[in-house]
Scaffold this motif. Structure first.
Motif, PDB file in Angstrom:
ATOM      1  N   GLN A  80       4.205  -8.378   0.318  1.00 49.09           N
ATOM      2  CA  GLN A  80       3.485  -7.123   0.490  1.00 49.09           C
ATOM      3  C   GLN A  80       1.988  -7.308   0.283  1.00 49.09           C
ATOM      4  O   GLN A  80       1.185  -6.661   0.945  1.00 49.09           O
ATOM      5  N   LEU A  81       1.604  -8.201  -0.622  1.00 48.80           N
ATOM      6  CA  LEU A  81       0.196  -8.482  -0.827  1.00 48.80           C
ATOM      7  C   LEU A  81      -0.431  -9.044   0.445  1.00 48.80           C
ATOM      8  O   LEU A  81      -1.468  -8.555   0.902  1.00 48.80           O
ATOM      9  N   PHE A  82       0.210 -10.042   1.026  1.00 53.74           N
ATOM     10  CA  PHE A  82      -0.330 -10.623   2.259  1.00 53.74           C
ATOM     11  C   PHE A  82      -0.202  -9.672   3.443  1.00 53.74           C
ATOM     12  O   PHE A  82      -1.081  -9.620   4.298  1.00 53.74           O
ATOM     13  N   ASN A  83       0.881  -8.935   3.500  1.00 57.21           N
ATOM     14  CA  ASN A  83       1.094  -8.036   4.627  1.00 57.21           C
ATOM     15  C   ASN A  83       0.093  -6.885   4.626  1.00 57.21           C
ATOM     16  O   ASN A  83      -0.491  -6.551   5.650  1.00 57.21           O
ATOM     17  N   ASN A  84      -0.113  -6.274   3.477  1.00 59.55           N
ATOM     18  CA  ASN A  84      -0.969  -5.092   3.416  1.00 59.55           C
ATOM     19  C   ASN A  84      -2.449  -5.420   3.381  1.00 59.55           C
ATOM     20  O   ASN A  84      -3.260  -4.640   3.875  1.00 59.55           O
ATOM     21  N   TYR A  85      -2.820  -6.544   2.787  1.00 57.69           N
ATOM     22  CA  TYR A  85      -4.236  -6.871   2.660  1.00 57.69           C
ATOM     23  C   TYR A  85      -4.659  -8.074   3.495  1.00 57.69           C
ATOM     24  O   TYR A  85      -5.839  -8.412   3.519  1.00 57.69           O
ATOM     25  N   GLY A  86      -3.739  -8.709   4.181  1.00 54.95           N
ATOM     26  CA  GLY A  86      -4.061  -9.902   4.952  1.00 54.95           C
ATOM     27  C   GLY A  86      -5.020  -9.643   6.103  1.00 54.95           C
ATOM     28  O   GLY A  86      -5.994 -10.370   6.296  1.00 54.95           O
ATOM     29  N   PHE A  87      -4.748  -8.603   6.881  1.00 52.60           N
ATOM     30  CA  PHE A  87      -5.611  -8.322   8.029  1.00 52.60           C
ATOM     31  C   PHE A  87      -6.992  -7.874   7.579  1.00 52.60           C
ATOM     32  O   PHE A  87      -8.002  -8.262   8.176  1.00 52.60           O
TER      33      PHE A  87
END
Length: 102
Positions: A80-87
């Protein structure tokens, strides 16, 4: 780890498509289109990840329920960390170095 790497590659491809549309084709709404595609991709990946997380955690064959839950929580938090803040992070920090000021 592979899913996070796949997400980062996908964000890079979105940035590459946006760069191509802006620089080569002169499509002035490419940035908005790229943002909408990322906004659609985030909940879709979250939905698919729920099932993958449960399936992969069950395959690990934990001896105790607390080990099972801890493993599932760790996977979920990192994803969720990478998914929500990755872009957002890709746009803020990496995009200008990869594609220049477009």
């Amino acid at each position: 780890f592979c899913i996070i790497l796949l997400m980062l590659i996908t964000y890079g491809l979105l940035g590459l498509v946006e760069y191509y549309l802006i620089v080569k084709i002169k499509f002035k709404y490419a940035s908005i289109l790229s943002d909408y595609l990322a906004a659609l991709m985030i909940p879709l990946l979250s939905y698919k990840f729920k099932y993958w997380c449960i399936e992969s955690t069950e395959k690990e064959n934990h001896q105790k329920e607390t080990q099972y839950e801890t493993s599932k929580i760790k996977k979920t938090v990192v994803f969720q960390l990478f998914n929500n803040y990755g872009f957002i992070s890709f746009t803020a920090f990496a995009k200008k170095y990869l594609f220049g000021c477009a």
